[in-house]
Enzyme design. Structure first.
Site, PDB file in Angstrom:
ATOM      1  N   GLN A 289       9.240  35.423  -2.446  1.00  0.00           N
ATOM      2  CA  GLN A 289       8.447  36.251  -3.342  1.00  0.00           C
ATOM      3  C   GLN A 289       7.052  35.664  -3.488  1.00  0.00           C
ATOM      4  O   GLN A 289       6.772  34.554  -3.032  1.00  0.00           O
ATOM      5  CB  GLN A 289       9.123  36.309  -4.714  1.00  0.00           C
ATOM      6  CG  GLN A 289       9.271  34.932  -5.364  1.00  0.00           C
ATOM      7  CD  GLN A 289      10.318  34.876  -6.435  1.00  0.00           C
ATOM      8  OE1 GLN A 289      10.704  35.882  -7.005  1.00  0.00           O
ATOM      9  NE2 GLN A 289      10.801  33.680  -6.740  1.00  0.00           N
TER      10      GLN A 289
ATOM     11  N   HIS B 163      14.342  32.851 -24.664  1.00  0.00           N
ATOM     12  CA  HIS B 163      15.251  31.810 -24.188  1.00  0.00           C
ATOM     13  C   HIS B 163      16.164  31.277 -25.294  1.00  0.00           C
ATOM     14  O   HIS B 163      17.312  30.906 -25.023  1.00  0.00           O
ATOM     15  CB  HIS B 163      14.452  30.672 -23.540  1.00  0.00           C
ATOM     16  CG  HIS B 163      13.856  31.077 -22.222  1.00  0.00           C
ATOM     17  ND1 HIS B 163      12.532  31.414 -22.084  1.00  0.00           N
ATOM     18  CD2 HIS B 163      14.416  31.228 -20.990  1.00  0.00           C
ATOM     19  CE1 HIS B 163      12.300  31.746 -20.821  1.00  0.00           C
ATOM     20  NE2 HIS B 163      13.414  31.641 -20.137  1.00  0.00           N
TER      21      HIS B 163
ATOM     22  N   ASP C 240      12.530  28.424 -13.688  1.00  0.00           N
ATOM     23  CA  ASP C 240      11.381  27.943 -14.468  1.00  0.00           C
ATOM     24  C   ASP C 240      11.744  26.804 -15.404  1.00  0.00           C
ATOM     25  O   ASP C 240      10.864  26.158 -15.983  1.00  0.00           O
ATOM     26  CB  ASP C 240      10.761  29.095 -15.265  1.00  0.00           C
ATOM     27  CG  ASP C 240      11.799  29.880 -16.061  1.00  0.00           C
ATOM     28  OD1 ASP C 240      12.674  29.267 -16.688  1.00  0.00           O
ATOM     29  OD2 ASP C 240      11.733  31.130 -16.035  1.00  0.00           O
TER      30      ASP C 240
ATOM     31  N   GLU D 276      19.128  28.501  -8.181  1.00  0.00           N
ATOM     32  CA  GLU D 276      17.890  29.285  -8.057  1.00  0.00           C
ATOM     33  C   GLU D 276      17.655  29.608  -6.589  1.00  0.00           C
ATOM     34  O   GLU D 276      17.695  28.718  -5.733  1.00  0.00           O
ATOM     35  CB  GLU D 276      16.712  28.499  -8.628  1.00  0.00           C
ATOM     36  CG  GLU D 276      15.335  29.058  -8.305  1.00  0.00           C
ATOM     37  CD  GLU D 276      15.112  30.456  -8.852  1.00  0.00           C
ATOM     38  OE1 GLU D 276      14.631  31.300  -8.078  1.00  0.00           O
ATOM     39  OE2 GLU D 276      15.415  30.684 -10.039  1.00  0.00           O
TER      40      GLU D 276
ATOM     41  N   ALA E 195      22.938  33.213  -5.762  1.00  0.00           N
ATOM     42  CA  ALA E 195      24.023  33.005  -6.716  1.00  0.00           C
ATOM     43  C   ALA E 195      25.323  33.672  -6.291  1.00  0.00           C
ATOM     44  O   ALA E 195      26.415  33.141  -6.560  1.00  0.00           O
ATOM     45  CB  ALA E 195      23.602  33.522  -8.096  1.00  0.00           C
TER      46      ALA E 195
ATOM     47  N   ASP F 231      20.377  34.254 -16.034  1.00  0.00           N
ATOM     48  CA  ASP F 231      18.945  34.460 -16.305  1.00  0.00           C
ATOM     49  C   ASP F 231      18.290  34.955 -15.015  1.00  0.00           C
ATOM     50  O   ASP F 231      17.477  34.265 -14.404  1.00  0.00           O
ATOM     51  CB  ASP F 231      18.327  33.145 -16.774  1.00  0.00           C
ATOM     52  CG  ASP F 231      16.888  33.304 -17.235  1.00  0.00           C
ATOM     53  OD1 ASP F 231      16.489  34.442 -17.537  1.00  0.00           O
ATOM     54  OD2 ASP F 231      16.166  32.294 -17.278  1.00  0.00           O
TER      55      ASP F 231
END
Length: 532
Positions: free
Chosen positions: A260, A291, A313, A333, A368, A385
């Site tokens: 990305q 969060h 992040d 991630e 994932a 998330d």
């Protein structure tokens, strides 16, 4: 239908090459033009998916409009058969200019006008018409070179066309994108297209051209290549200007990873903004609200082993690591560039409390879904998330099958928390996620938290707009057997803004807003098309 009795006006004798050589050169031009044409198509689909979202819809729009336009182009080309050489040369020059500049104009319309849908349809139509006009003219030219029955000519042309499309389709993701990027890749393809078409006509068929036509083609092709070369030289300046138009004047980091585009804005921790593929993922102004609401209700219970899906992040990990009895945290991630940035960027690492440097935390660079299919033990808490379900590439991460894998990874008293999108603005998407979680074998407790800034999306939601009904986040707390309560852990760290009463009221408000009867989303029947 090709008229086999069409006079060849002198036959092969007027050509500067032997018939076999001329036939080979025509087929080589077909090969190159087909490769370039497919690159234009893929470029439009890829850029539209990034700018607009929902790659299935954008691919359908581009391909359907382009195929329809190709039929129109084939009909229009009948008028040019009597002057096939000059007609083909001008069409290739126009195709090179329009196709080569399409990505540039599409991005400009998104950056400065805020909408690129109309430009997408316009380019798909124009490119399709020009591509559709190629084959009838090439049929005429190949018969001009070498007398041959119509069936054999069609077979040769289509074979070269299909092989060229294969090469173009493979070159786009494996060569052009990683080496040149979307904008420069399209410009380079246009220059190759113009050079191939111009060379064929101006060399092989130069005796069929009048002096005026010859100079017109030379001028057209030189002008097109000059425009594309100039745009290539200025593309970096254009990208910087476009990014300022989209993200503001404080762009600090802008990188295109293998997954990305990642952009970081702001001069420090308090003004930081993190954009992934043009969507605001983190805003320092209100990320703590998101969060805290995502993590703390799920931490009410056993929490020794925690799994975070997404969250590169480090901000969800920051909240998890505030609990002293957490022994291990695993962050899965997809894009390692995001976790690297979260660890090394001064402002972002300060905002996440240097969570990625905590010895209890392990980062795994993986998708994932397949990662969960392997046995990695059981987790007390799973925090999902992940990017918005309306983004097609993320749809599988909001499917019933995905939640079934999570259910198998949960410890007996484990909990799952899912960000399911804004409840007020996208109720159907929210409750489809809820139905999918239940279909995965878990009982759910929906809740919402208000207080986000209008137009900001410090979460996987896509940003944009100033709609007041977007000022909430929707979550699902889930567990096997009985639905867990939306509450804060007794004796746990006190959140900066979240309170137990707010959670109870949020759970009640979500329950009252339930949309009954929605079906779960599955891998073979995704249902996240609302607002896509």
């Amino acid at each position: 239908m090709i008229d086999q009795q069409m006079p060849l006006r002198g036959g092969a004798a007027r050509l500067p090459v032997r018939p076999r050589t001329g036939r080979f050169l025509v087929l080589a031009a077909v090969f190159v033009c087909a490769a370039c044409g497919l690159v234009y198509e893929l470029e439009l689909v890829a850029l539209a998916s990034y700018l607009i979202g929902d790659s299935v819809t954008q691919a359908s729009v581009v391909l359907s409009v382009m195929v329809f336009a190709m039929g129109i182009g084939s009909l229009l080309a009948k008028r040019l058969r009597c002057r096939a050489a000059v007609g083909f040369g001008m069409i290739e020059a126009a195709l090179a200019l329009i196709g080569g500049s399409s990505a540039l104009v599409l991005y400009a319309s998104f950056a400065w006008l805020g909408d690129s849908q109309y430009a997408l349809v316009g380019f798909s139509l124009a490119i399709g018409v020009l591509i559709g006009a190629e084959i009838p003219l090439l049929m005429t030219l190949i018969q001009r070179v070498d007398r041959q029955d119509a069936g054999g000519a069609v077979a040769d042309l289509f074979a070269a066309d299909y092989v060229g499309a294969l090469v173009g389709g493979l070159a786009f993701p494996f060569l052009l994108l990683p080496m040149l990027g979307q904008l420069t890749g399209a410009l380079f393809t246009g220059a190759v297209n113009a050079a191939a078409g111009g060379a064929l006509v101006l060399w092989v068929f130069r005796r069929d051209l009048s002096p005026r036509s010859r100079w017109l083609l030379v001028l057209a092709n030189v002008s097109v290549i000059a425009v594309l070369a100039t745009a290539t030289a200025l593309v970096d300046d254009f990208e910087r200007a476009a990014r300022r138009a989209v993200y503001g004047d404080q762009v600090r980091v802008a990188v295109q990873t293998g997954v990305q585009e990642v952009v970081v804005t702001g001069t420090g921790r308090d003004s930081l903004g993190l954009y992934l593929d043009g969507r605001l993922r983190v805003s320092a102004r209100d990320e703590y609200r998101y969060h805290e609401a995502l993590v703390h209700p799920a931490m009410n219970g056993p929490r020794a082993r925690v799994l975070i899906l997404g969250g590169g992040d480090g901000l969800a990990a920051r909240e998890v690591l505030r609990y002293g009895d957490v022994r291990t945290v695993t962050v899965v991630e997809l894009d390692p560039a995001v976790t690297r940035l979260a660890r090394t960027d001064p402002a972002l690492s300060e905002l996440n409390g240097h969570a990625l440097r905590d010895p209890r935390l392990t980062v795994v660079g993986a998708d994932a879904f397949p990662w969960l299919r392997a046995d990695h033990g059981r987790y007390d808490v799973v925090v999902s998330d992940l990017p918005d379900p309306g983004i097609t590439a993320s749809t599988k991460l909001y499917s019933a099958e995905f939640y079934g894998l999570i259910a198998e990874a949960l410890a007996p008293d484990g909990r799952l928390v899912v960000h399911a999108g804004p409840l007020g603005a996208r109720a159907q998407t929210f409750w489809t996620v809820e139905a999918s979680v239940r279909a995965g074998g878990l009982a759910t407790r929906p809740y919402r938290v208000t207080g986000r800034y209008a137009g900001l999306a410090a979460s996987p939601d896509r940003g944009g707009g100033e709609r007041r009904d977007r000022e909430d986040w929707g979550f699902l707390l889930a567990a096997a057997g009985r639905a867990p309560q939306a509450a804060l852990a007794a004796g746990g760290p006190e959140p900066r803004s979240l309170r137990g009463r707010e959670l109870r009221e949020g759970a009640l408000a979500a329950a009252e807003a339930r949309l009954p009867g929605l079906l779960p989303s599955t891998l073979i029947h995704p249902r996240y098309w609302e607002d896509a």
